[in-house]
Design a protein around this motif. Structure first.
Motif, PDB file in Angstrom:
ATOM      1  N   TYR A   1     -16.915 -20.591 -22.636  1.00 26.36           N
ATOM      2  CA  TYR A   1     -17.217 -21.163 -21.314  1.00 26.36           C
ATOM      3  C   TYR A   1     -16.928 -20.132 -20.226  1.00 26.36           C
TER       4      TYR A   1
ATOM      5  N   TYR B   1     -16.682 -20.535  -7.554  1.00 27.48           N
ATOM      6  CA  TYR B   1     -15.359 -20.599  -8.193  1.00 27.48           C
ATOM      7  C   TYR B   1     -14.343 -19.822  -7.363  1.00 27.48           C
TER       8      TYR B   1
ATOM      9  N   ARG C   1     -10.218 -29.560  -9.100  1.00 28.07           N
ATOM     10  CA  ARG C   1     -11.515 -29.530  -9.763  1.00 28.07           C
ATOM     11  C   ARG C   1     -11.500 -28.563 -10.949  1.00 28.07           C
TER      12      ARG C   1
ATOM     13  N   ASP D   1     -11.992 -29.440 -14.938  1.00 26.59           N
ATOM     14  CA  ASP D   1     -12.989 -28.745 -15.754  1.00 26.59           C
ATOM     15  C   ASP D   1     -12.373 -28.247 -17.061  1.00 26.59           C
TER      16      ASP D   1
ATOM     17  N   LYS E   1     -11.489 -30.926 -19.451  1.00 23.53           N
ATOM     18  CA  LYS E   1     -12.718 -31.422 -20.070  1.00 23.53           C
ATOM     19  C   LYS E   1     -13.152 -30.511 -21.223  1.00 23.53           C
TER      20      LYS E   1
ATOM     21  N   HIS F   1     -15.940 -37.047 -16.502  1.00 21.46           N
ATOM     22  CA  HIS F   1     -15.975 -35.835 -15.674  1.00 21.46           C
ATOM     23  C   HIS F   1     -17.115 -34.912 -16.087  1.00 21.46           C
TER      24      HIS F   1
ATOM     25  N   LEU G   1     -18.569 -31.052 -15.674  1.00 18.79           N
ATOM     26  CA  LEU G   1     -18.094 -29.719 -15.314  1.00 18.79           C
ATOM     27  C   LEU G   1     -18.651 -29.304 -13.951  1.00 18.79           C
TER      28      LEU G   1
ATOM     29  N   TYR H   1     -17.313 -26.188 -11.948  1.00 21.67           N
ATOM     30  CA  TYR H   1     -17.373 -24.731 -11.843  1.00 21.67           C
ATOM     31  C   TYR H   1     -17.724 -24.048 -13.171  1.00 21.67           C
ATOM     32  N   TYR H   2     -17.345 -24.666 -14.265  1.00 18.11           N
ATOM     33  CA  TYR H   2     -17.543 -24.060 -15.590  1.00 18.11           C
ATOM     34  C   TYR H   2     -18.834 -24.533 -16.238  1.00 18.11           C
ATOM     35  N   LYS H   3     -19.327 -23.724 -17.163  1.00 13.21           N
ATOM     36  CA  LYS H   3     -20.454 -24.131 -17.999  1.00 13.21           C
ATOM     37  C   LYS H   3     -20.296 -23.480 -19.373  1.00 13.21           C
TER      38      LYS H   3
END
Length: 388
Positions: free
Chosen positions: A338, A352, A362, A366, A369, A379, A381, A383-385
């Motif tokens: 991630y 970010y 936040r 993330d 999660k 929730h 995501l 800022y993250y992916k």
């Protein structure tokens, strides 16, 4: 009878106007998901987490002291803030005396913009380092229009442009030396603030620097209210992982020109991993910043790590093309990689580093999660992916 009807109509109109004003005020206060509270006339800030600045309130001025993170007991800069239009207090200790609230400021780092944005003072920004790393659309548009100047980076800022813009304050990322340019700015009456939030050892401590920024806009109470709501959300998320027993192992970053920099024991990122319910191999390696390691050492230590967060890549394929050895890590093989570049502007700005530094709640949600998806089922995501 006519007068009575007229009074009734006026009364209804008054109620409607009051309701509309209250609704507008509430919408403004809840911008970005952080509600503000009623602001008292006088407010004395309390610093709870941040270690590198203090704010105190006297009868006719505020004082701010920025400590030197690299020299124990040393002061990096001192500020006296007094009401605009009032006589400047006659004190000797302050390096900079600044009338507030500010009408103009140069913000040379992404977190500065994030803090100023939460305080709803973006219109006071008259200069930025450059437009390459700006996420906020309002600021970027103003830079494109030439309304906000580009003054150059920390190491190569254009003194002539700074003097032409003539801001009431230049916000810089604090470093362990003071450059000649800063002295020249002070000589012509342009104060410099050294923001060393990046040297704090927790996400909440970094976010608390909104109180430092808020003081210059005379928004101490607003900054405190914003932070307390962020803190509340962060601690609520933290409580979810407090009794977690199954804590996955985590690796971070990636190799850069032959060196793999990983966070040390006192890094905010190490604290974030632990708060999110993860375990971190280098948690006992003393360092506030980064530990420089070889690829071989990281591979040996973290080859079986469950999750990999924060590599500088857009896809798993890009990671593999950067270095085929990345495919040896379990996290890569399992697809548990991630990165925090979900919110990127077309010019390369990453939210970010902009709003995220002011909104660690936040970020924590993330990361929880990612590590423990069942703990925050609703929730999404922010800022993250996940890299594909």
């Amino acid at each position: 009878m006519v007068n009575k009807k007229r009074r009734n109509v006026l009364g209804v109109i008054g109620v409607l106007l009051l309701t509309a004003c209250q609704s507008h005020q509430k919408q403004s206060q809840e911008k970005e998901g952080v509600a503000s509270e009623v602001i008292p006339r006088e407010f004395k800030p309390q610093i709870k987490y941040a270690q590198h600045f203090t704010v105190s309130v006297e009868e006719n001025y505020k004082s701010i002291i920025v400590g030197n993170p690299w020299v124990v007991g040393d002061t990096l800069a001192s500020y006296l803030l007094y009401p605009k239009g009032k006589e400047e207090p006659a004190v000797e200790w302050a390096e900079f005396k600044i009338p507030i609230p500010l009408d103009s400021v140069v913000a040379t780092s992404s977190p500065h913009i994030g803090f100023i944005g939460l305080l709803e003072e973006l219109d006071k920004i008259v200069g930025v380092a450059d437009d390459r790393y700006i996420f906020d659309s309002y600021v970027y548009e103003k830079v494109s229009q030439g309304t906000i100047a580009q003054v150059g980076s920390l190491k190569n800022s254009n003194l002539e442009i700074l003097l032409d813009v003539s801001p009431q304050l230049v916000m810089k990322t604090g470093v362990d030396n003071v450059r000649n340019e800063d002295a020249r700015l002070a000589e012509v009456g342009i104060p410099v603030s050294y923001n060393v939030e990046w040297m704090e050892t927790s996400m909440l401590a970094r976010a608390e620097w909104i109180k430092f920024v808020g003081a210059f806009f005379n928004k101490d109470a607003e900054a405190d209210s914003i932070f307390r709501n962020v803190e509340k959300e962060y601690l609520k998320a933290l409580s979810i992982t407090s009794n977690v027993h199954d804590r996955p192992s985590i690796m971070t970053g990636n190799n850069f020109k032959g060196t793999w920099y990983v966070p040390g024991s006192d890094s905010y990122l190490t604290k974030l991993i632990q708060d999110a319910g993860g375990t971190y191999h280098y948690k006992d390696q003393k360092s506030t910043g980064s530990l420089p390691l070889s690829f071989e050492v990281v591979l040996d230590d973290l080859v079986d790590a469950d999750y990999w967060i924060g590599p500088r890549a857009q896809s798993l394929k890009e990671l593999e093309m950067m270095d085929e050895r990345y495919t040896l890590f379990k996290a890569f093989k399992d697809g548990n990689v991630y990165t925090f570049n979900k919110r990127m502007s077309k010019n390369g700005g990453n939210d970010y580093w902009e709003s995220g530094m002011a909104r660690p709640d936040r970020i924590l949600k993330d990361v929880i999660k990612i590590f423990h998806p069942d703990l925050l089922p609703d929730h999404q995501l922010f800022y993250y992916k996940k890299l594909q």
